[in-house]
Each structure stands twice: as structure tokens, then as C-alpha cells.
Design a protein around this motif. Structure first.
Motif, PDB file in Angstrom:
ATOM      1  N   MET A 394       7.194   6.709  -1.120  1.00 24.66           N
ATOM      2  CA  MET A 394       6.409   6.570  -2.340  1.00 24.66           C
ATOM      3  C   MET A 394       5.036   5.972  -2.033  1.00 24.66           C
ATOM      4  SD  MET A 394       6.688   6.941  -5.709  1.00 24.66           S
ATOM      5  CE  MET A 394       8.376   6.624  -6.231  1.00 24.66           C
ATOM      6  N   GLY A 395       5.025   4.941  -1.198  1.00 21.26           N
ATOM      7  CA  GLY A 395       3.764   4.309  -0.813  1.00 21.26           C
ATOM      8  C   GLY A 395       2.856   5.265  -0.069  1.00 21.26           C
ATOM      9  N   GLN A 396       3.421   6.033   0.853  1.00 20.74           N
ATOM     10  CA  GLN A 396       2.634   6.998   1.615  1.00 20.74           C
ATOM     11  C   GLN A 396       2.037   8.055   0.687  1.00 20.74           C
ATOM     12  OE1 GLN A 396       4.779   8.850   4.863  1.00 20.74           O
ATOM     13  NE2 GLN A 396       3.277  10.505   5.041  1.00 20.74           N
ATOM     14  N   GLY A 397       2.849   8.561  -0.248  1.00 22.11           N
ATOM     15  CA  GLY A 397       2.368   9.576  -1.184  1.00 22.11           C
ATOM     16  C   GLY A 397       1.265   9.042  -2.082  1.00 22.11           C
ATOM     17  N   ALA A 398       1.425   7.794  -2.547  1.00 21.81           N
ATOM     18  CA  ALA A 398       0.418   7.186  -3.423  1.00 21.81           C
ATOM     19  C   ALA A 398      -0.905   6.990  -2.687  1.00 21.81           C
ATOM     20  CB  ALA A 398       0.934   5.856  -3.961  1.00 21.81           C
ATOM     21  N   ILE A 399      -0.842   6.571  -1.426  1.00 24.25           N
ATOM     22  CA  ILE A 399      -2.066   6.385  -0.631  1.00 24.25           C
ATOM     23  C   ILE A 399      -2.760   7.720  -0.402  1.00 24.25           C
ATOM     24  CG2 ILE A 399      -2.918   5.721   1.654  1.00 24.25           C
ATOM     25  CD1 ILE A 399      -0.674   3.554   1.628  1.00 24.25           C
ATOM     26  N   GLU A 400      -1.977   8.759  -0.078  1.00 23.93           N
ATOM     27  CA  GLU A 400      -2.556  10.089   0.125  1.00 23.93           C
ATOM     28  C   GLU A 400      -3.250  10.607  -1.132  1.00 23.93           C
ATOM     29  OE1 GLU A 400       0.584  12.635   1.404  1.00 23.93           O
ATOM     30  OE2 GLU A 400       0.742  11.727   3.398  1.00 23.93           O
ATOM     31  N   ALA A 401      -2.656  10.312  -2.312  1.00 20.46           N
ATOM     32  CA  ALA A 401      -3.216  10.803  -3.570  1.00 20.46           C
ATOM     33  C   ALA A 401      -4.276   9.866  -4.149  1.00 20.46           C
ATOM     34  CB  ALA A 401      -2.098  11.001  -4.593  1.00 20.46           C
ATOM     35  N   GLY A 402      -4.431   8.688  -3.554  1.00 19.22           N
ATOM     36  CA  GLY A 402      -5.398   7.724  -4.060  1.00 19.22           C
ATOM     37  C   GLY A 402      -4.947   7.004  -5.316  1.00 19.22           C
ATOM     38  N   SER A 403      -3.646   6.977  -5.572  1.00 21.67           N
ATOM     39  CA  SER A 403      -3.114   6.313  -6.774  1.00 21.67           C
ATOM     40  C   SER A 403      -2.815   4.844  -6.463  1.00 21.67           C
ATOM     41  CB  SER A 403      -1.847   7.030  -7.240  1.00 21.67           C
ATOM     42  OG  SER A 403      -2.085   8.374  -7.530  1.00 21.67           O
ATOM     43  N   PHE A 404      -3.867   4.093  -6.191  1.00 17.32           N
ATOM     44  CA  PHE A 404      -3.681   2.719  -5.724  1.00 17.32           C
ATOM     45  C   PHE A 404      -3.213   1.782  -6.846  1.00 17.32           C
ATOM     46  CE2 PHE A 404      -6.919   4.580  -2.866  1.00 17.32           C
ATOM     47  CZ  PHE A 404      -6.178   4.528  -1.690  1.00 17.32           C
ATOM     48  N   GLY A 405      -3.663   2.044  -8.071  1.00 15.49           N
ATOM     49  CA  GLY A 405      -3.236   1.211  -9.202  1.00 15.49           C
ATOM     50  C   GLY A 405      -1.744   1.318  -9.442  1.00 15.49           C
ATOM     51  N   LEU A 406      -1.238   2.564  -9.447  1.00 12.63           N
ATOM     52  CA  LEU A 406       0.191   2.801  -9.651  1.00 12.63           C
ATOM     53  C   LEU A 406       0.997   2.228  -8.492  1.00 12.63           C
ATOM     54  CD1 LEU A 406       1.928   4.121 -11.822  1.00 12.63           C
ATOM     55  CD2 LEU A 406       1.789   6.280 -10.567  1.00 12.63           C
ATOM     56  N   LEU A 407       0.442   2.355  -7.290  1.00 13.92           N
ATOM     57  CA  LEU A 407       1.111   1.814  -6.104  1.00 13.92           C
ATOM     58  C   LEU A 407       1.241   0.291  -6.207  1.00 13.92           C
ATOM     59  CD1 LEU A 407       2.225   2.185  -3.197  1.00 13.92           C
ATOM     60  CD2 LEU A 407      -0.124   1.936  -2.385  1.00 13.92           C
ATOM     61  N   ALA A 408       0.166  -0.351  -6.636  1.00 11.97           N
ATOM     62  CA  ALA A 408       0.179  -1.815  -6.753  1.00 11.97           C
ATOM     63  C   ALA A 408       1.218  -2.272  -7.771  1.00 11.97           C
ATOM     64  CB  ALA A 408      -1.204  -2.313  -7.152  1.00 11.97           C
ATOM     65  N   ILE A 409       1.275  -1.592  -8.923  1.00 15.97           N
ATOM     66  CA  ILE A 409       2.250  -1.961  -9.955  1.00 15.97           C
ATOM     67  C   ILE A 409       3.672  -1.719  -9.455  1.00 15.97           C
ATOM     68  CG2 ILE A 409       3.118  -1.363 -12.269  1.00 15.97           C
ATOM     69  CD1 ILE A 409       0.192  -0.732 -13.026  1.00 15.97           C
ATOM     70  N   ALA A 410       3.871  -0.586  -8.746  1.00 17.37           N
ATOM     71  CA  ALA A 410       5.205  -0.245  -8.233  1.00 17.37           C
ATOM     72  C   ALA A 410       5.717  -1.319  -7.277  1.00 17.37           C
ATOM     73  CB  ALA A 410       5.167   1.121  -7.545  1.00 17.37           C
ATOM     74  N   PHE A 411       4.856  -1.786  -6.384  1.00 15.70           N
ATOM     75  CA  PHE A 411       5.324  -2.755  -5.406  1.00 15.70           C
ATOM     76  C   PHE A 411       5.350  -4.180  -5.961  1.00 15.70           C
ATOM     77  CE2 PHE A 411       4.719   0.846  -2.689  1.00 15.70           C
ATOM     78  CZ  PHE A 411       5.782   0.740  -1.808  1.00 15.70           C
ATOM     79  N   LEU A 412       4.527  -4.464  -6.951  1.00 17.19           N
ATOM     80  CA  LEU A 412       4.656  -5.737  -7.652  1.00 17.19           C
ATOM     81  C   LEU A 412       5.980  -5.805  -8.412  1.00 17.19           C
ATOM     82  CD1 LEU A 412       1.070  -6.479  -9.063  1.00 17.19           C
ATOM     83  CD2 LEU A 412       2.412  -7.924  -7.511  1.00 17.19           C
ATOM     84  N   SER A 413       6.393  -4.651  -8.975  1.00 18.17           N
ATOM     85  CA  SER A 413       7.675  -4.617  -9.695  1.00 18.17           C
ATOM     86  C   SER A 413       8.828  -4.922  -8.744  1.00 18.17           C
ATOM     87  CB  SER A 413       7.878  -3.253 -10.371  1.00 18.17           C
ATOM     88  OG  SER A 413       8.177  -2.236  -9.435  1.00 18.17           O
ATOM     89  N   SER A 414       8.694  -4.535  -7.470  1.00 23.72           N
ATOM     90  CA  SER A 414       9.736  -4.844  -6.482  1.00 23.72           C
ATOM     91  C   SER A 414       9.868  -6.350  -6.286  1.00 23.72           C
ATOM     92  CB  SER A 414       9.410  -4.182  -5.142  1.00 23.72           C
ATOM     93  OG  SER A 414       9.371  -2.777  -5.270  1.00 23.72           O
ATOM     94  N   ILE A 415       8.735  -7.050  -6.350  1.00 21.39           N
ATOM     95  CA  ILE A 415       8.764  -8.512  -6.224  1.00 21.39           C
ATOM     96  C   ILE A 415       9.479  -9.128  -7.424  1.00 21.39           C
ATOM     97  CG2 ILE A 415       7.322 -10.589  -6.134  1.00 21.39           C
ATOM     98  CD1 ILE A 415       5.227  -8.887  -4.638  1.00 21.39           C
ATOM     99  N   PHE A 416       9.215  -8.572  -8.615  1.00 26.84           N
ATOM    100  CA  PHE A 416       9.885  -9.071  -9.817  1.00 26.84           C
ATOM    101  C   PHE A 416      11.392  -8.792  -9.768  1.00 26.84           C
ATOM    102  CE2 PHE A 416       5.583  -9.200 -11.532  1.00 26.84           C
ATOM    103  CZ  PHE A 416       5.623 -10.358 -12.292  1.00 26.84           C
ATOM    104  N   VAL A 417      11.766  -7.609  -9.232  1.00 32.14           N
ATOM    105  CA  VAL A 417      13.191  -7.301  -9.048  1.00 32.14           C
ATOM    106  C   VAL A 417      13.829  -8.344  -8.140  1.00 32.14           C
ATOM    107  CG1 VAL A 417      14.803  -5.678  -7.967  1.00 32.14           C
ATOM    108  CG2 VAL A 417      13.018  -4.814  -9.470  1.00 32.14           C
TER     109      VAL A 417
END
Length: 492
Positions: A394-417
Motif C-alpha cells: 500500500m505504501g509503495q503504491g501510494a508513493i508511486e501515485a503521489g498520494s502522500f496525504g492518504l498514505l500519511a493518514i493510513a499509517f497514522l491510523s496504524s499507530i492508533f490501532v
């Protein structure tokens, strides 16, 4: 041999019908349930492997060729989910033998579990939108019975909300199907893809696609998840685990199928909306997970976070991101079942769902404690457990597509989990035990063994990710290239 495609749905339906007539014979029901689910697993694994050699498989009912007849289509994406559904259900049935109780088993528990599985598998396999609606309803009608099983007040209150929301979403589903058929004249998914490409996804079709998005979001708990935490925390443990592992995944599957095969021509509108909804879902789920002190509520909000994370892959819409979503989807079906079982077992042992009223459980039940620890790490995406590989893709795909905002929220949610589950672990398992020898409730082997089996699965899926890599890669490739699906369905 394509007739085998219907077996993952037919076997559970026939099993459910037979079990209705075996109501007084609990042991016979249990044996037949296990035999049936093992048969479903065997057939499903065979079909999944056959797809790798023969390509996408199709079954035309009654000999009516598409786009005119009813058909089932088995590709790697649908069959991966069918196999996982069968395995998860089999382990949950083992847990049910020790936890549900004869009173519930005599109230048609097993038949409705199998009817629910038939609806889930039918939703994964159907090749047209109307029969997707029919299979949704089979699944939902079974869930209406299961959510009220036992008749406790909290179940009845939550079931009213659950049934009302799903009846409303089903009405919108029919509305969207009617408008779509009136616009392009077909409901076969492959033919729809061709017709939408021919006429162009104009404003009317885009509006119809948004109605489908709302319908499937209600089913999956994407943004519109207000009904989910209460509904998934009120039924008996094994039913909650079944719901948490499977029901939201059908809505997720439908969104992936519809927005990669039919409505993929205006991603600036549809996929941007999906991305925003996924981000808000992860944020809302994270807040809910850390705001509650009820174990069941925390676990239910973790389901919401996972839905947002998986849908982020569809919003990013690169083949690598889709692979990440599929890996994480399979992982989540297994790990959420385990998480619900662990939470329910903790409540069974302590008699409370409040984390501030539990302490030191790992001293009395060490295996349970370390299983929870493994589950926590897996959900947070710590290597080498099963949640890691999906997050990497997911991280690799987000970086390739330039979706850095969505990537940041996705991995911040992992910290909350991680934080939300660490609260449970530190409060409930660590510290001084509050259970003395006289109050020590024995942990049944029939409840512990299924949890261990799920724990082994999550470790095996992480360490042996290469074992399903070919299936996941093929599934993502098919989703990102609709012509493969279209050719398999419309060309003889």
C-alpha cells in the motif's frame, strides 16, 4: 467441470436446509457443519488453483449465454475471498461448539450461519448486479436472525438500527440497479463495462455510480459506519466474530469490482470521493478506538479503521496498491475473527467488558495474553506478521501515485490501532491479577484452540506471503485490466 464454481454456494445452502430438520440433534449438526465446511474449503482451493492454469472460469446457468442469462464468474480475487471465508468460518464453528450453548444451537444457529455463508460466497461469485443484490439479501436476512439470537435487550435495540439501515440501503441498491438498467440496458457486469465504455461515463452514469458507492459504503462501513460499533458488539462472541470478519468485506468486494470494472472512467470524481471517504473513516475509527473503554467497542472501531485502510488502495488505484489492499483484506478477515474471539473470551472469563475492571489476565491465562500480543502486532503491521506485507505494498503504491496525504493518514491510523490495543493489553493483561484462585474461571480448550489456530494462520500468512503472492498478483492484474474479465465472460 465449470459446474464446480457453484459449489461454494450450493454446499452451504444444502447444509443449512438439512440442519433445519436436525434441530434436536446437536452433535449431528456439529459433525455435519464441520464436514460441510471442510468440503467447501477443498472445492474452493481446487477452483482457485485451476484459475491459475485455465484462466477465469465461467458458469452459465441453464445454458443461457451472457449477457442474457445468470452466471457465476470465478477469478483469483473472488476465489481468494471465498477460500478465506470458508477457512475462517470453519475455525469459528469450532469455537461455537464450546461457547454458543445448546439453547442457541437449538434456535437454528448452524443453519443460519450456513445461509449467511451462502450469501457471502454468492456475492463474491455472481457475474451480474441483480444477483449481487439477491445474494446480499440472503446474507442480510441470515444476519438479521443471528444478530437477535438470544433476545437480550441490547441485541434487540441494536438490531432495529441494523435492520433499518440495511433495508434502506437495499432500497437504494434496487434504485441504482433500475436506473442503470434503464440507461444502458444490461446488468451483466462484463457487458456493463463494455456498454459504459461505449456510451461514455457521462453525468447520469456518474450519479448512478455515486448511488452504488453510497449503498456499498453503508454495507462496508466506509464513512457511513455509525451503525457498526453497536451492531457488532451486541451479539454473542462467535456471531460478532463472523460479522466482523466477513460482512463488511462483501461491501468492500462490491466496491472493488464495480469501480475497477464498470465505473472507472471518471476517477477524478469517483475515486477521489472514495479516497476522501477512506481518510475520514480511518480518522473517525481511530478516534472511536481510543475514546472507548469497552473492549467490544474498541474492537468494533478497529473494523472501521481497516475498512478505510483497504479502500485507500482502491482510491490510489495502482496495481501495487490494489495488491496491498488484497493482501490486507485476506489478513483482516483472519485477524478480525481472532480479535473478536479474544475480546469475547476475555469478557467470558472476567464477566465485564470494561478495561479498567480487568487486570493481570496474563498471569492466569498466559496463552491468551500472548495471542492478544501477536494479534496487536499483526494489526499494527509489524513484520513478519500478516499485516506487514499489505501495508508495504500500500505504501509503495501510494508513493508511486503521489498520494502522500492518504498514505500519511493510513499509517497514522496504524499507530492508533497499536495504541488502542496496547491500552487493552497493558490494562487487562499486565499488572496485578484481580482473579483469585476461587474465582478463576477455567478457559475451555474448545475456546482456546480456535484462537491458537487463527494465531498460527496470521504468522503463517506473514512468513509465507510468497505462497499466495501469485494469486494476489493475478487478482490485482485482473482488477486493473477489465478487458481480461470481459473477454473471459463475453467470449466463448
Amino acid at each position: 467441470m465449470n459446474n464446480m464454481i457453484v459449489l461454494p454456494m450450493i454446499i452451504p445452502i444444502l447444509t443449512g436446509v438439512f440442519l433445519i430438520f436436525l434441530r434436536p440433534y446437536i452433535k449431528v449438526q456439529r459433525i455435519l457443519s464441520i464436514v460441510s465446511i471442510v468440503a467447501t474449503i477443498g472445492v474452493s482451493v481446487y477452483i482457485l488453483n485451476r484459475i491459475q492454469t485455465d484462466g477465469i472460469l465461467r458458469l452459465d446457468f441453464g445454458g443461457w449465454l451472457p449477457p442474457y442469462g445468470i452466471l457465476f464468474v470465478a477469478d483469483s480475487f473472488s476465489m481468494l475471498l471465498v477460500v478465506t471465508t470458508a477457512i475462517v468460518t470453519g475455525i469459528l464453528l469450532l469455537y461455537a461448539f464450546s461457547s454458543v450453548g445448546k439453547a442457541h444451537e437449538n434456535m437454528f444457529f448452524y443453519p443460519f450461519v450456513f445461509f449467511l455463508i451462502a450469501g457471502v460466497n454468492g456475492s463474491f461469485l455472481t457475474g451480474d448486479l441483480f444477483n449481487l443484490f439477491v445474494c446480499f439479501e440472503v446474507m442480510l436476512l441470515s444476519s438479521y436472525v443471528l444478530i437477535t439470537l438470544g433476545g437480550r435487550k441490547v441485541q434487540l435495540v441494536e438490531s432495529i438500527k441494523y435492520v433499518s439501515i440495511n433495508v434502506l440501503s437495499s432500497w437504494f441498491f434496487l434504485l441504482a440497479i433500475a436506473y442503470l438498467y434503464g440507461t444502458v440496458g444490461t446488468l451483466n457486469m462484463a457487458h456493463l463495462s463494455v456498454r459504459v465504455a461505449e456510451v461514455g461515463q457521462g453525468s447520469l452514469l456518474t450519479v448512478i455510480s455515486i448511488i452504488f458507492l453510497i449503498v456499498f459504503s453503508l454495507k462496508a462501513g466506509l464513512l457511513l459506519y455509525f451503525w457498526l460499533p453497536g451492531s457488532y458488539s451486541s451479539p454473542p462472541t462467535v456471531i460478532a466474530a463472523l460479522f466482523g470478519a466477513l460482512l463488511t468485506k462483501v461491501g468492500i468486494y462490491a466496491m472493488f469490482r464495480v469501480f475497477t470494472l464498470i465505473f472507472y472512467h471518471e476517477p477524478a470524481i469517483t475515486h477521489t470521493m472514495i479516497g476522501i471517504m477512506a481518510a475520514v473513516t480511518m480518522i473517525g475509527g481511530s478516534i472511536g478506538a481510543i475514546a472507548h473503554n469497552d473492549v467490544r467497542q474498541i474492537v468494533s472501531y478497529n473494523v472501521v479503521i481497516a475498512v478505510g485502510f483497504i479502500m485507500a488502495g482502491l482510491a490510489i488505484s495502482t496495481e501495487v496498491a490494489i495488491q496491498g489492499s488484497i493482501y490486507y483484506l485476506v489478513h483482516d478477515m483472519i485477524i478480525k475473527a481472532l480479535l473478536f474471539l479474544l475480546a469475547g473470551t476475555m469478557i467470558y472469563l472476567t464477566g465485564t467488558a470494561r478495561i479498567e475492571q480487568m487486570s493481570g489476565l496474563i498471569r492466569n491465562y498466559p496463552t491468551l495474553g500472548w495471542l492478544f500480543f501477536i494479534t496487536m502486532l499483526s494489526l499494527a503491521g509489524i513484520p513478519p506478521l500478516s499485516g506487514f506485507i499489505g501495508k508495504v505494498y500500500m505504501g509503495q503504491g501510494a508513493i508511486e501515485a503521489g498520494s502522500f496525504g492518504l498514505l500519511a493518514i493510513a499509517f497514522l491510523s496504524s499507530i492508533f490501532v497499536l495504541y488502542s490495543l496496547l491500552r487493552i493489553f497493558m490494562n487487562c493483561f499486565w499488572g496485578e491479577t484481580i482473579i483469585n484462585e476461587d474465582d478463576d474461571v477455567p478457559l475451555k480448550k474448545g475456546m482456546l484452540v480456535p484462537c491458537i489456530m487463527f494465531g498460527i494462520l496470521t504468522v503463517a500468512l506473514g512468513l509465507g506471503a510468497e505462497g499466495i503472492a501469485a494469486y494476489v498478483s493475478d487478482a490485482a492484474h485482473t482488477l486493473m485490466n477489465p478487458e481480461i474479465y470481459i473477454e473471459a465472460v463475453l467470449n466463448d
